[in-house]
Write an enzyme that holds these catalytic residues in place. Structure first.
Site, PDB file in Angstrom:
ATOM      1  N   HIS A   1      22.544  22.233 144.106  1.00 14.07           N
ATOM      2  CA  HIS A   1      22.223  23.277 145.074  1.00 14.07           C
ATOM      3  C   HIS A   1      22.956  23.037 146.392  1.00 14.07           C
ATOM      4  CE1 HIS A   1      18.863  23.569 142.240  1.00 14.07           C
ATOM      5  NE2 HIS A   1      18.722  24.811 142.645  1.00 14.07           N
TER       6      HIS A   1
ATOM      7  N   ASP B   1      23.611  29.229 136.005  1.00 12.07           N
ATOM      8  CA  ASP B   1      22.658  28.881 137.057  1.00 12.07           C
ATOM      9  C   ASP B   1      22.985  29.778 138.251  1.00 12.07           C
ATOM     10  OD1 ASP B   1      20.615  27.569 138.380  1.00 12.07           O
ATOM     11  OD2 ASP B   1      21.353  25.563 137.895  1.00 12.07           O
TER      12      ASP B   1
END
Length: 537
Positions: A191, A265
């Site tokens: 992330h 993702d």
């Protein structure tokens, strides 16, 4: 636009079907309705979208109605409901996480728990769960996978991963194994940045790829890619797997023979957004072989990504037949799983009451089964790593002080900080005198334990938090009895390997904390076995 025949769709309609998008509220805003009307393939729910079962069911119904009114295919309505630290549903019945299942080591229990959760999801209109995590967590410093994994053994992850996927799909919920080809051996959160795994092919085959091979052989409906670089496959330590044709087409499609959905993702994660950027990343993901591009948060970015893929086809960079292939897979999957309909082939619960007709009653029955199985998972998984000085059960004539720590979630993917409240609440139901103490970074030295009390320090990421380790050390050096309960990270023991009594619940699911309290009270034995190696355990 025909709902089922893409031969009559224009290019933008076909490209839109490749996108799953998020939105900000518990009701559909104008922007998400517009995306659905234009034909996006699905939406993703986060905690921000979910309030109560009736609200979620109404939200799902409203979105599906918007799709139908605009002659669009039914939506994939997705969520990350892994259990444990990644659980979006806000109501009672949260399952303990995957590492708790790893400690229980029972594929049948894992399958039954997943099936119960899937019935609950379907009852509120969610038809795809972005789980199980198939990453083998063999790096204690992994900041984003950790307890989201079943453990460090490829065989255990394979067995439990296929069981969980089977449980979801038995109830008409698409399972999505993640994060291909493996995110377990990283020390960087994707992330925030781009991790690199540079093991050789033999090691990758034995460890990282093994659970995905098992899931593919079992027929899992979807696999999610990872924003991690694998130079063994790409000869490039700056190209994430999500954007790699050798990984997604060469390895996943051609070598491993996978023909289900390949899902990215979130493309707004920093590993993509801060490198090639989300719109260009969407183009490269489709080029690499992805069927579904997930853009979870920002409407402007979502539209820019769709526009970029359309432009790439119009320029000849991407063949329209490549888009057509993904649209066919998406529509096939929706048909196979009865997306937009009640699942005709769902198995009936083995131990629950007969499922009633109404959606509300169906949710009540499913939730009751989820809560029952959550308790069973916790009872089988909570682990007493050691009690060398036989400090348990807690003495009834001592004050029990429960020490907690403030702080945020363990990683970007989590929606909440670990909280030991349910543990202290359960202790208070006994006849013991229980006090709680919140200790922040500036005050661990304010602890002043006495000889006539037991201090239960509830750590959550002590290996990376000096205040937690210092608090444990201060109690240990006193005359008080020390018990350490890790409510998130079993690797915390590395920060204080000399501790005599150490338990772990692997996450702060209330039911797991209640079981931990029962163990400390001597009302039950801890049955779990560590599925990872903890130093000096």
């Amino acid at each position: 636009m025909s709902r089922t025949n893409p031969a009559h769709w224009d290019l933008r309609e076909k490209v839109a079907q490749l996108f799953v998008v998020g939105f900000p509220d518990t009701t559909p805003d104008e922007e998400i309705r517009e995306f659905v009307a234009e034909g996006v393939g699905g939406v993703i729910y986060f905690a921000r979208n979910l309030d109560a079962p009736e609200q979620v069911a109404a939200l799902s119904e409203s979105l599906q109605e918007t799709a139908a009114e605009n002659d669009r295919p039914p939506l994939l309505i997705t969520v990350d409901e892994e259990g444990g630290v990644v659980s979006r549903l806000p109501w009672e019945g949260r399952l303990p996480g995957q590492m708790t299942l790893g400690a229980a080591r029972d594929p049948d229990l894992a399958r039954r728990a997943a099936a119960a959760k899937a019935r609950e999801l379907r009852a509120v209109g969610i038809n795809a769960n972005l789980a199980p995590v198939l990453d083998v967590n063999n790096n204690p410093d992994n900041p984003v996978i950790g307890v989201r994994s079943f453990g460090e053994e490829a065989d255990l992850v394979s067995d439990l991963g296929t069981a969980v996927a089977s449980g979801f799909e038995s109830q008409g919920v698409v399972a999505c194994g993640k994060h291909f080809p493996g995110h377990g051996d990283t020390a960087t959160d994707s992330h925030l940045d781009l991790p690199v795994i540079d093991h050789d092919r033999d090691r990758l085959d034995r460890v990282e790829l093994a659970p995905f091979r098992a899931a593919i052989e079992s027929g899992i409906g979807a696999i999610m890619t990872t924003h991690v670089a694998f130079p063994t496959f790409t000869d490039d330590d700056e190209r994430p797997a999500t954007l790699s044709e050798p990984v997604l087409t060469g390895l996943l499609r051609e070598e491993l023979g996978y023909d289900g959905l390949v899902v990215t993702d979130c493309m707004e994660m920093n590993a993509i957004a801060d490198s090639v950027g989300t719109p260009e990343g969407a183009v490269q993901a489709v080029e690499a072989g992805c069927d579904i591009v997930t853009v979870s948060h920002t409407p402007e970015t979502q539209r820019a990504a769709i526009d970029a893929v359309v432009a790439a086809v119009q320029s000849g960079r991407i063949a329209e037949t490549r888009i057509d292939a993904s649209v066919r897979r998406i529509l096939r999957t929706k048909a196979e799983f009865g997306v937009g309909e009640e699942p005709a082939n769902a198995e009936r619960p083995s131990e629950a009451e007969e499922t009633p007709e109404s959606g509300a009653d169906e949710w009540e029955t499913a939730n009751a089964e989820s809560r029952r199985l959550a308790r069973e998972v916790a009872e089988r998984g909570v682990t007493l790593v050691r009690d060398r000085e036989e400090n348990l059960p807690l003495a009834g004539d001592e004050t029990i002080r429960v020490v907690q720590f403030p702080g945020g979630a363990g990683s970007e993917v989590e929606e909440r900080a670990a909280d030991a409240g349910a543990f202290a609440e359960r202790l208070r139901e006994s006849d013991l005198a229980v006090e709680t103490r919140l200790v922040d970074d500036s005050s661990p030295d304010s602890l002043d334990p006495s000889a006539d009390e037991t201090v239960v320090v509830c750590t959550r990421n002590a290996a990376t938090d000096d205040a937690q380790a210092e608090a444990v050390s201060r109690v240990r050096e006193s005359d008080a009895t020390l018990v350490v309960l890790s409510i998130r990270n079993p690797y915390d023991l590395r920060a204080f390997p000399e501790v005599s009594t150490y338990l772990t619940t692997y996450d702060d699911a209330p039911v797991s904390l209640a079981v931990a309290a029962d163990v400390l009270l001597g009302e039950r034995e801890a049955e779990g076995r560590l599925p990872v190696t903890v130093q000096d355990s």
